[in-house]
Write a protein that holds these residues in place. Structure first.
Motif, short mmCIF file in Angstrom:
data_model
loop_
_atom_site.label_atom_id
_atom_site.label_comp_id
_atom_site.label_asym_id
_atom_site.label_seq_id
_atom_site.Cartn_x
_atom_site.Cartn_y
_atom_site.Cartn_z
N ALA A 254 0.81 -1.22 0.00
CA ALA A 254 0.00 0.00 0.00
C ALA A 254 0.84 1.27 0.00
O ALA A 254 0.40 2.31 -0.48
CB ALA A 254 -0.94 -0.02 1.20
N THR A 255 2.05 1.21 0.54
CA THR A 255 2.89 2.42 0.63
C THR A 255 3.84 2.56 -0.55
O THR A 255 4.74 3.40 -0.51
CB THR A 255 3.71 2.40 1.93
OG1 THR A 255 4.54 1.23 1.95
CG2 THR A 255 2.80 2.36 3.15
N ILE B 224 3.06 -1.87 -15.05
CA ILE B 224 2.59 -1.37 -13.76
C ILE B 224 1.31 -0.58 -14.02
O ILE B 224 1.29 0.32 -14.86
CB ILE B 224 3.64 -0.48 -13.08
CG1 ILE B 224 4.92 -1.27 -12.80
CG2 ILE B 224 3.08 0.09 -11.78
CD1 ILE B 224 4.76 -2.42 -11.84
N GLU B 225 0.25 -0.92 -13.29
CA GLU B 225 -1.03 -0.26 -13.46
C GLU B 225 -1.44 0.42 -12.16
O GLU B 225 -1.26 -0.14 -11.08
CB GLU B 225 -2.10 -1.27 -13.88
CG GLU B 225 -1.81 -1.95 -15.22
CD GLU B 225 -2.89 -2.95 -15.60
OE1 GLU B 225 -3.90 -3.05 -14.85
OE2 GLU B 225 -2.73 -3.63 -16.63
N ASP B 226 -1.96 1.65 -12.30
CA ASP B 226 -2.50 2.37 -11.14
C ASP B 226 -3.97 2.01 -10.98
O ASP B 226 -4.74 2.06 -11.94
CB ASP B 226 -2.35 3.89 -11.34
CG ASP B 226 -0.90 4.33 -11.34
OD1 ASP B 226 -0.09 3.68 -10.64
OD2 ASP B 226 -0.57 5.30 -12.04
N GLU B 227 -4.37 1.68 -9.76
CA GLU B 227 -5.74 1.29 -9.49
C GLU B 227 -6.55 2.47 -8.99
O GLU B 227 -6.00 3.45 -8.48
CB GLU B 227 -5.77 0.15 -8.48
CG GLU B 227 -5.03 -1.09 -8.96
CD GLU B 227 -5.08 -2.22 -7.97
OE1 GLU B 227 -5.68 -3.26 -8.30
OE2 GLU B 227 -4.53 -2.07 -6.87
N ALA B 228 -7.88 2.37 -9.12
CA ALA B 228 -8.76 3.45 -8.70
C ALA B 228 -8.66 3.72 -7.21
O ALA B 228 -8.89 4.84 -6.75
CB ALA B 228 -10.20 3.12 -9.09
N THR B 229 -8.31 2.71 -6.43
CA THR B 229 -8.20 2.87 -4.98
C THR B 229 -6.90 3.53 -4.55
O THR B 229 -6.68 3.76 -3.37
CB THR B 229 -8.29 1.49 -4.30
OG1 THR B 229 -7.27 0.63 -4.83
CG2 THR B 229 -9.65 0.86 -4.56
N GLY B 230 -6.02 3.83 -5.52
CA GLY B 230 -4.74 4.46 -5.19
C GLY B 230 -3.60 3.48 -5.13
O GLY B 230 -2.45 3.89 -5.00
N GLY B 231 -3.89 2.19 -5.18
CA GLY B 231 -2.82 1.19 -5.14
C GLY B 231 -2.20 0.97 -6.52
O GLY B 231 -2.61 1.57 -7.52
N ARG B 232 -1.22 0.10 -6.55
CA ARG B 232 -0.56 -0.25 -7.81
C ARG B 232 -0.42 -1.75 -7.92
O ARG B 232 -0.31 -2.44 -6.91
CB ARG B 232 0.84 0.40 -7.88
CG ARG B 232 0.81 1.92 -7.94
CD ARG B 232 2.19 2.50 -8.05
NE ARG B 232 2.14 3.94 -8.17
CZ ARG B 232 3.21 4.72 -8.30
NH1 ARG B 232 4.42 4.17 -8.32
NH2 ARG B 232 3.08 6.03 -8.40
#
Length: 201
Positions: free
Chosen positions: A76-77, A88-96
């Motif tokens: 998460a950090t 590498i994909e960025d997720e809507a929740t802010g994660g990767r």
């Protein structure tokens, strides 16, 4: 006869061979047996450290798994990440997450690698994202169009305990106040007693 034989050879050469048969679709009621493991070879991590993950996917079955998708949810950090031969994909929740696409041959083993640089975890008095007290990662393997994973595995690394600066400041203030009371309280008590003695006299 020679002419007929030659004609047959020329005709066979003129027409392309029939295409190879496509692999049979996977039976959703009988999914392939797949095993996945992930490790970064450490047990403790801290902000600013890069964790190097090694992911191993093993097809345990006698049939190929075409178009398999391997997805790794990064800690998460994570502030930056890499995925060798992946994305590498960025997720809507802010994660990767790191994503790979591959064909898994029968009884074959595929190895993937990813790196994640950790940022500071959120302080305990805020709504911390899952896994911020540990560098947690999860890897799952999917078939080409399946939403349900064939197999998943994870890795956890402890992060050092930390407190927000405000909390440290408050702690110092309380300590200084207690020290002042310890130093000056006896003098205040003596002064009050002297005042009472003079009044009674």
């Amino acid at each position: 006869m020679r002419t007929a034989a030659a004609c047959a050879v020329l005709c066979a050469a003129a027409f392309p061979a029939p295409p190879a048969a496509a692999p049979a679709p996977l039976d959703p009621l009988d999914p392939p047996a797949v095993e996945v493991t992930v490790t970064d070879d450490v047990d403790h991590a801290e902000a600013g450290q890069q964790l190097d993950y090694r992911i191993t996917v093993h097809n345990l079955g006698a049939d190929e798994v075409p178009g398999a998708r391997v997805e790794q949810e990064l800690p998460a950090t994570t502030v930056s990440a890499t995925a060798t031969d992946g994305t590498i994909e960025d997720e809507a929740t802010g994660g990767r997450k790191a994503v790979w696409h591959t064909d898994l041959p029968a009884y074959g083993i595929a190895v993937f690698s990813a790196g994640a640089v950790l940022g500071a975890r959120q302080s305990p008095d805020t709504s911390a994202a899952p896994g911020t007290r540990r560098a947690a990662t999860t890897v799952c393997v999917y078939t080409a169009r399946s939403a349900a994973p064939l197999a998943c595995s994870g890795d956890l690394d402890d992060l050092p305990e930390s407190r927000p600066e405000a909390e440290h400041g408050n702690g110092v203030g309380w300590a200084m106040g207690a020290l002042a009371c310890a130093l000056f309280a006896p003098g205040v008590v003596r002064a009050v007693r002297r005042g009472r003695t003079r009044r009674s006299g």
